[in-house]
Scaffold this active site. Sequence first.
Site, PDB file in Angstrom:
ATOM      1  N   HIS A   4      64.987  26.722 -63.626  1.00  0.00           N
ATOM      2  CA  HIS A   4      63.942  26.005 -63.428  1.00  0.00           C
ATOM      3  C   HIS A   4      62.720  27.010 -63.309  1.00  0.00           C
ATOM      4  O   HIS A   4      61.718  26.925 -63.564  1.00  0.00           O
ATOM      5  CB  HIS A   4      63.979  25.248 -62.204  1.00  0.00           C
ATOM      6  N   GLY A  10      58.514  32.918 -66.933  1.00  0.00           N
ATOM      7  CA  GLY A  10      59.342  33.931 -66.792  1.00  0.00           C
ATOM      8  C   GLY A  10      60.250  33.942 -65.454  1.00  0.00           C
ATOM      9  O   GLY A  10      59.972  33.175 -64.470  1.00  0.00           O
ATOM     10  N   ASP A  12      59.963  34.979 -62.323  1.00  0.00           N
ATOM     11  CA  ASP A  12      59.357  35.805 -61.094  1.00  0.00           C
ATOM     12  C   ASP A  12      59.204  35.059 -59.979  1.00  0.00           C
ATOM     13  O   ASP A  12      58.373  35.423 -59.133  1.00  0.00           O
ATOM     14  CB  ASP A  12      57.735  35.746 -61.851  1.00  0.00           C
ATOM     15  N   SER A  14      58.363  32.086 -59.035  1.00  0.00           N
ATOM     16  CA  SER A  14      57.177  31.324 -58.809  1.00  0.00           C
ATOM     17  C   SER A  14      57.707  29.905 -58.359  1.00  0.00           C
ATOM     18  O   SER A  14      56.819  29.117 -57.704  1.00  0.00           O
ATOM     19  CB  SER A  14      56.412  31.155 -60.231  1.00  0.00           C
ATOM     20  N   PRO A  99      62.382  21.653 -70.215  1.00  0.00           N
ATOM     21  CA  PRO A  99      63.237  20.722 -71.007  1.00  0.00           C
ATOM     22  C   PRO A  99      63.535  19.550 -70.286  1.00  0.00           C
ATOM     23  O   PRO A  99      64.138  19.730 -68.973  1.00  0.00           O
ATOM     24  CB  PRO A  99      64.424  21.529 -71.598  1.00  0.00           C
ATOM     25  N   HIS A 129      75.242  22.003 -66.267  1.00  0.00           N
ATOM     26  CA  HIS A 129      75.304  20.709 -65.795  1.00  0.00           C
ATOM     27  C   HIS A 129      76.675  20.362 -65.150  1.00  0.00           C
ATOM     28  O   HIS A 129      76.942  19.360 -65.037  1.00  0.00           O
ATOM     29  CB  HIS A 129      74.662  19.860 -66.862  1.00  0.00           C
ATOM     30  N   ASP A 182      78.940  15.696 -63.154  1.00  0.00           N
ATOM     31  CA  ASP A 182      80.489  15.533 -63.789  1.00  0.00           C
ATOM     32  C   ASP A 182      81.090  15.419 -62.494  1.00  0.00           C
ATOM     33  O   ASP A 182      81.251  15.759 -61.583  1.00  0.00           O
ATOM     34  CB  ASP A 182      80.648  16.504 -64.485  1.00  0.00           C
TER      35      ASP A 182
END
Length: 257
Positions: A4, A10, A12, A14, A99, A129, A182
């Site tokens: 994420h 990038g 970084d 954030s 995404p 996932h 899962d």
Amino acid sequence: MHFHDCFIRGCDASVLLNSKGNNKAEKDGPPNISLHAFYVIDKAKKALEAKCPGVVSCADILALAARDAVYLSGGPKWDVPKGRKDGRTSKAIETRQLPAPTFNISQLQQSFSQRALSAKDLVALSGGHTLGFSHCSSFRNRIQNFNATHDVDPSLNPSFATKLKSICPKKNQAKNAGATMDPSSTAFDNTYYKLILQQNALFSSDQALLDSPKTKYFVSKFAASQKAFYDAFAKSMIKMSSINGGQEVRKDCRKIN
């Protein structure tokens, strides 16, 4: 959390910055509401600052923590290249670049190729996932009003769809209702790919990996061989974690210097 982070500006860190004043930070953006345990990064940062102040960035800690979380859950281990810098900007609105769980295969491939990541990287990194939990909002599109002709996504196994509908009813849904990604959600394994082949994957974006010959090939390959998945995952993580964009080494991961 590392994924994420890297997909916005990038790798970084954030995603670790707190919202301040009128600026709503990435961590408060809709796709990031399920991220938690930021205190783990804070504790690591505090220990590092005590030993060698101003040297190890929050972005590096995040990359190392991602590797360790995978390894401690039974997954592969890899050497994490270090030397990332922390960013000074974090905007919730930019989390739209992540995404989405509703993405189709062409949207997924575009999102990854914009970051110089291949179809193999897409399938390997989606294997993350195998760990974690999702709120109903991320897969509701598949079990209610899917499209004009189907209420439920026809690519969803009917018995699995029934189970999800009981967890996420249209009315009176529990506040934090959702499902594990899962059944072995605390073990890093290749179950995720087997679920996709059985039409038991949670997100549209998981099931979409069967919609292109190239990505379908890797789903089948990783479902058949956990070793092939582990090798590919480690390589793709190194590739993704080298997308950089920061400027400083933060003293406190939640705020800029």
